[in-house]
Design an enzyme around this catalytic site. Sequence first.
Site, PDB file in Angstrom:
ATOM      1  N   ASP A   9       0.883  -1.165   0.000  1.00  0.00           N
ATOM      2  CA  ASP A   9       0.000   0.000   0.000  1.00  0.00           C
ATOM      3  C   ASP A   9       0.930   1.227   0.000  1.00  0.00           C
ATOM      4  O   ASP A   9       2.113   1.116   0.353  1.00  0.00           O
ATOM      5  CB  ASP A   9      -0.874  -0.032   1.251  1.00  0.00           C
ATOM      6  CG  ASP A   9      -1.680   1.232   1.422  1.00  0.00           C
ATOM      7  OD1 ASP A   9      -2.357   1.630   0.457  1.00  0.00           O
ATOM      8  OD2 ASP A   9      -1.630   1.834   2.512  1.00  0.00           O
ATOM      9  N   ASP A  11      -0.122   5.085   0.873  1.00  0.00           N
ATOM     10  CA  ASP A  11      -0.370   6.082   1.928  1.00  0.00           C
ATOM     11  C   ASP A  11      -0.325   5.435   3.312  1.00  0.00           C
ATOM     12  O   ASP A  11      -1.162   4.592   3.631  1.00  0.00           O
ATOM     13  CB  ASP A  11      -1.746   6.733   1.732  1.00  0.00           C
ATOM     14  CG  ASP A  11      -1.874   7.449   0.396  1.00  0.00           C
ATOM     15  OD1 ASP A  11      -0.914   8.110  -0.021  1.00  0.00           O
ATOM     16  OD2 ASP A  11      -2.956   7.355  -0.230  1.00  0.00           O
TER      17      ASP A  11
HETATM   18  C1  BG6 Z   1      -5.868   5.644  -0.161  1.00  0.00           C
HETATM   19  C2  BG6 Z   1      -6.026   6.382   1.146  1.00  0.00           C
HETATM   20  O1  BG6 Z   1      -4.544   5.231  -0.306  1.00  0.00           O
HETATM   21  O2  BG6 Z   1      -6.233   6.487  -1.251  1.00  0.00           O
HETATM   22  C3  BG6 Z   1      -7.436   6.915   1.267  1.00  0.00           C
HETATM   23  O3  BG6 Z   1      -5.752   5.503   2.233  1.00  0.00           O
HETATM   24  C4  BG6 Z   1      -7.762   7.789   0.066  1.00  0.00           C
HETATM   25  O4  BG6 Z   1      -7.564   7.647   2.468  1.00  0.00           O
HETATM   26  C5  BG6 Z   1      -7.560   6.978  -1.215  1.00  0.00           C
HETATM   27  O5  BG6 Z   1      -9.099   8.254   0.142  1.00  0.00           O
HETATM   28  C6  BG6 Z   1      -7.827   7.787  -2.478  1.00  0.00           C
HETATM   29  O6  BG6 Z   1      -6.821   8.761  -2.610  1.00  0.00           O
HETATM   30  P1  BG6 Z   1      -6.809   9.902  -3.709  1.00  0.00           P
HETATM   31  O7  BG6 Z   1      -5.392  10.416  -3.663  1.00  0.00           O
HETATM   32  O8  BG6 Z   1      -7.164   9.299  -5.019  1.00  0.00           O
HETATM   33  O9  BG6 Z   1      -7.812  10.930  -3.272  1.00  0.00           O
HETATM   34 MG    MG Z   2      -2.751   3.153   3.546  1.00  0.00          MG
END
Ligand code: BG6
Ligand code: MG
Length: 211
Positions: A9, A11
């Site tokens: 993963d 984030d």
């Molecule tokens: C995930 C995060 O990696 O990405 C979520 O944990 C987030 O919190 C999701 O909503 C979507 O991210 P983005 O950057 O497309 O808004």
């Molecule tokens: Mg994550």
Amino acid sequence: MSYKAIIFDLDGVICSTDEYHYQAWKTLADRLGIPFDRTINNRLRGVSRMESLEIILEKAEQAYTAEEKAAFAEEKNNLYRELLHQMSTADLSDEVRDTLNALRAKGVRVAIGSSSKNTPFILERIGLGNFFEAVADGNCITHSKPHPEVFLKAAAMLGLDPADCLVVEDAHAGVEAAVAGGFDCAAMGDAYSDERARWHLNSFGELNGIA
Ligand code: BG6
Ligand code: MG
């Protein structure tokens, strides 16, 4: 246990962009007068931008139209991207960089499985734009975690079966997605204690002893 590949993963695992997601949502929620805290924020881990917004709006006192919701999601993403623009290679920790290099040196293949549409931009910012052999992200899926699609896509890009891959996650939705897809999972951060995970990481570096 030997794994042919690890699917990470992004984030909250590779970098601390989970904190920027929180700050951007907090700014939006405060502006709208909607209660939002870190406990609610933990429910947003791994789920898509629009699904995250819906979770935040559970506490709203009024209903919003689809157009308003789309504008809120865009507002949040713009706030988030401002924070991402400040990132550099200094935002990749030595521990993560060293561990990734050590794993790859041992012949373990590495991939990304993230729900985020900002994945390519973040990887570029932290100097990992060309590091991963496969990148499955929010731009190539129709279901976000806890659906296993993003991890199955990453495994398919590698040409491997889920049983040959380990998923690393900080989100309960991500652990659920991994297990649903037939992957072993190493859980860390917010998902550390998740009983569905095969491994529980106190630190990213512990992956060295697993794979
Ligand atoms: C995930 C995060 O990696 O990405 C979520 O944990 C987030 O919190 C999701 O909503 C979507 O991210 P983005 O950057 O497309 O808004
Ligand atoms: Mg994550």
